[in-house]
Enzyme design. Structure first.
Site, PDB file in Angstrom:
ATOM      1  N   ASP A 141     -44.649  33.709 -68.747  1.00  0.00           N
ATOM      2  CA  ASP A 141     -43.583  33.489 -67.977  1.00  0.00           C
ATOM      3  C   ASP A 141     -42.084  33.323 -68.813  1.00  0.00           C
ATOM      4  OD1 ASP A 141     -45.628  32.713 -66.084  1.00  0.00           O
ATOM      5  OD2 ASP A 141     -45.383  30.569 -66.841  1.00  0.00           O
TER       6      ASP A 141
HETATM    7  N1  URA Z   1     -49.663  29.895 -68.817  1.00  0.00           N
HETATM    8  C1  URA Z   1     -48.507  29.438 -67.873  1.00  0.00           C
HETATM    9  O1  URA Z   1     -48.444  28.650 -67.328  1.00  0.00           O
HETATM   10  N2  URA Z   1     -47.394  30.251 -68.671  1.00  0.00           N
HETATM   11  C2  URA Z   1     -47.673  31.335 -69.423  1.00  0.00           C
HETATM   12  O2  URA Z   1     -46.598  32.084 -69.754  1.00  0.00           O
HETATM   13  C3  URA Z   1     -48.875  31.782 -70.311  1.00  0.00           C
HETATM   14  C4  URA Z   1     -49.920  30.668 -69.805  1.00  0.00           C
END
Ligand code: URA
Length: 255
Positions: free
Chosen positions: A117
């Site tokens: 993310d």
């Molecule tokens: N889980 C999440 O919520 N975000 C990420 O970037 C990776 C795993």
């Protein structure tokens, strides 16, 4: 680049467009495929693209080694090739020489193994080897990914134990933004403090870690991936920096 690392001849030939999946064996039987001057008949023969000299019917084949990089992704960067005007893409942090090398040697495009993310930091792998990224990111292979997590609320000792058990069994995660609900696969939760922990999961659904904690009434306020399989993030890498994977590191991932 990656001097000792070896890969199967058939996967290399298919990926580089020398043969198709169905025709590798026939190619080896009908044509004089030589590695360092000796004929090879086994499609599982392991090639070292840095050191081995490969020829087919006497014609030299230059097969440049693929690119494998680890990056310490910085927060506020997006795992997309397109700039959204708000955040830089992670590709803008990859040194230009790698894009030039990939182009000059007709390799596949440099791409990330899975995604993180925008606000997530930590280990992100880049490669030109689509077989490699597919096998690491494919949920069927259940590759372990470990995250360092900081939570908004503290959890009491009793609740931490309960959560450890819940996470180890798997539990219901509601849908989020058109992403389906699911039951999480067993995961390993290890507490560092009342509000920080390490979580190891073997799947990678949309916002997976955040949704797991949200389903348990807490909120992730900081998230960093610290390992994929047996490969740990090099903590010496400053956020936004990357480096080539060593042969030892690659061997850990190709196991
Ligand atoms: N889980 C999440 O919520 N975000 C990420 O970037 C990776 C795993």
């Amino acid at each position: 680049m990656n001097g000792l690392f070896k890969e199967r001849l058939d996967t290399v030939f298919i990926r580089r467009g020398i043969s198709t999946h169905r025709r590798v064996r026939r190619l080896l039987q009908k044509h004089n495929v030589c590695v360092n001057g000796s004929r090879v008949l086994e499609s599982g023969f392991r090639l070292n693209l840095t050191l081995d000299k490969i020829s087919i019917d006497g014609i030299k084949k230059n097969l440049a080694p693929d690119i494998y990089l680890m990056m310490n992704k910085q927060a506020d960067s997006i795992c997309s090739t397109k700039d959204d005007g708000l955040y830089k893409t992670v590709y803008s942090f990859v040194p230009k020489k790698y894009f030039e090398y990939a182009k000059e040697n007709s390799l596949q495009k440099i791409h990330t193994v899975g995604r993180l993310d925008t606000d997530t930091e930590g280990l992100l792998i880049f490669t030109t080897n689509g077989d490699f990224s597919h096998s690491l990111a494919n949920p069927l292979f259940h590759v372990k990914k470990t995250y360092y997590v900081e939570l908004e609320k503290t959890e009491s000792e009793a609740q931490r134990k309960i959560l450890e058990e819940k996470f180890s069994e798997g539990f219901f995660i509601p849908e989020e933004k058109n992403e389906k609900e699911f039951i999480s696969r067993p995961s390993i939760l290890e507490w560092n403090s009342e509000s920080s922990c390490r979580l190891t999961i073997t799947e990678g659904k949309f916002h997976q870690v955040k949704r797991m904690f949200s389903a348990q009434g807490n909120k992730v306020v900081f998230l960093k991936r610290i390992s994929i399989g047996s490969l740990a993030l090099d903590e010496k890498l400053a956020p936004g920096n990357s480096r080539e994977l060593s042969n030892e590191e690659l061997s850990l991932l190709f196991k």
